[in-house]
Design a protein around this motif. Structure first.
Motif, mmCIF file in Angstrom:
data_model
loop_
_atom_site.group_PDB
_atom_site.id
_atom_site.type_symbol
_atom_site.label_atom_id
_atom_site.label_comp_id
_atom_site.label_asym_id
_atom_site.label_seq_id
_atom_site.Cartn_x
_atom_site.Cartn_y
_atom_site.Cartn_z
ATOM 1 N N SER A 63 80.587 61.806 58.939
ATOM 2 C CA SER A 63 79.832 62.725 58.082
ATOM 3 C C SER A 63 79.517 64.030 58.815
ATOM 4 C CB SER A 63 78.536 62.073 57.601
ATOM 5 O OG SER A 63 78.831 60.923 56.844
ATOM 6 N N ASP A 118 74.098 60.771 54.718
ATOM 7 C CA ASP A 118 75.106 61.761 54.350
ATOM 8 C C ASP A 118 74.461 62.929 53.610
ATOM 9 O OD1 ASP A 118 77.019 60.304 55.516
ATOM 10 O OD2 ASP A 118 77.837 59.441 53.687
ATOM 11 N N GLU A 128 85.640 60.800 52.781
ATOM 12 C CA GLU A 128 85.135 60.013 53.913
ATOM 13 C C GLU A 128 85.025 58.542 53.540
ATOM 14 O OE1 GLU A 128 81.220 61.078 55.466
ATOM 15 O OE2 GLU A 128 81.029 59.083 56.352
HETATM 16 MG MG LIG Z 1 78.949 58.827 57.089
#
Ligand SMILES: [Mg+2]
Ligand SMILES: Nc1nc2c(ncn2[C@@H]2O[C@H](COP(=O)(O)OP(=O)(O)OP(=O)(O)O)[C@@H](O)[C@H]2O)c(=O)[nH]1
Length: 284
Positions: free
Chosen positions: A29, A65, A114
């Motif tokens: 992240s 995040d 991600e």
């Molecule tokens: Mg992450």
């Protein structure tokens, strides 16, 4: 969704889809956020899909995040969305391919996806991305784990993040050694670079962007892009067909179709292959 996908189809295929994967806490992240900053500085529109595994492994991923991405939240050139994978095998949400299509059609230049790599699951992202970025960090025993998880084969670009920590050169060395032993024919001539970064200080991020761009160019020049995308499309179509078949089998089961056949198989008056043929015939 069916109608929307039909309308969007002609506008898809322009965005560079980049998958980021690696063990929990490796810095995906933070790296994503730094990449967004660098790409925005270059005037590119960026979308981020953070696939939340919704598992006990990282229950706090979503909130973390959010915080890490917050600096970009008021930028109209950035779109950020977390998606739950809901236990879907491979760690990717079932809706991820559709979300990628929507963002692609919306004109984002780069789409960063991600996914947390837990075990072998991260391999699925390589089937969805044009460029797969594999992150490692020193001192996590990642090298050996990477080899086990088959991560070496899926990485187009490798990142040794947390290069401010002891052991980063050794991790990079070990990785380079393992890559040198892997089968070249798999990569079609592309040599995956290894970039050292300190994502939390944005160090090495420009080199990382350069590597992503280089791989993107390479894909265009060597026809790898259309090959990858055809394979990806095949996977998408297959998944839709399987979902439809599963739904129809469910209908059959709800009716008496399968039960009647099953009783005959159990009684030995019908063999299972013949029964399966009858089911397939009914589905067709
Ligand atoms: Mg992450
Ligand atoms: N020392 C150091 N810490 C870093 C670096 N990059 C990230 N971190 C820290 O590592 C921790 C995890 O970073 P994340 O970016 O959340 O990692 P992640 O891979 O997204 O984690 P999950 O999504 O939970 O799997 C955070 O506390 C970051 O601040 C780095 O380059 N050096």
């Amino acid at each position: 969704l069916r109608d929307i996908m039909a309308l969007l189809a002609p506008d898809t295929g322009k965005a560079h889809v980049v998958g980021l994967t690696g063990s929990p806490g490796v810095g995906k992240s933070t790296t994503t956020s730094a990449l967004v900053g660098a790409l925005r500085a270059d005037g590119r529109r960026v979308a981020v899909l953070a696939i939340d595994p919704s598992s006990p492994f990282s229950g706090g991923a979503l909130l973390g995040d959010r915080i890490r991405m917050e600096e970009h939240s008021t930028d109209a050139g950035v779109f950020i969305r977390s998606m739950a994978s809901r236990g879907h095998l491979g760690g990717l949400s079932v809706a991820t391919p559709q979300a990628i299509r929507v963002l692609d059609a919306a004109g984002f230049d780069v789409i960063l996806v991600e996914t947390v790599g837990v075990g072998q699951s991260e391999v699925e992202i390589s089937g969805r991305a044009d460029t797969t970025l594999v992150l490692l960090a020193p001192g996590m025993g990642d090298g050996i784990q990477a080899a086990k998880a088959g991560i070496l084969e899926i990485g187009d670009v490798f990142v040794v993040n947390k290069a401010d920590r002891e052991g980063a050169p050794a991790t990079a060395r070990e990785l380079r050694h393992m890559l040198s032993m892997s089968d070249e024919s798999d990569t079609g001539g592309w040599h995956p670079p290894i970039i050292k970064t300190v994502a939390s200080r944005r160090e090495g991020i420009e080199a990382l962007v350069a590597s992503l761009d280089e791989h993107w160019r390479w894909l265009h020049e060597h026809g790898g892009l259309s090959r990858r995308r055809a394979a990806r499309a095949a996977g998408e179509v297959e998944a839709l067909v399987l979902a439809e078949l599963r739904a129809r089998i469910g209908d059959l089961r709800a009716g008496s179709g399968i039960n009647a056949l099953a009783e005959r198989v159990a009684a030995g008056t019908l063999d299972p292959y013949a029964a399966a043929d009858e089911v397939l015939g009914a589905l067709g």
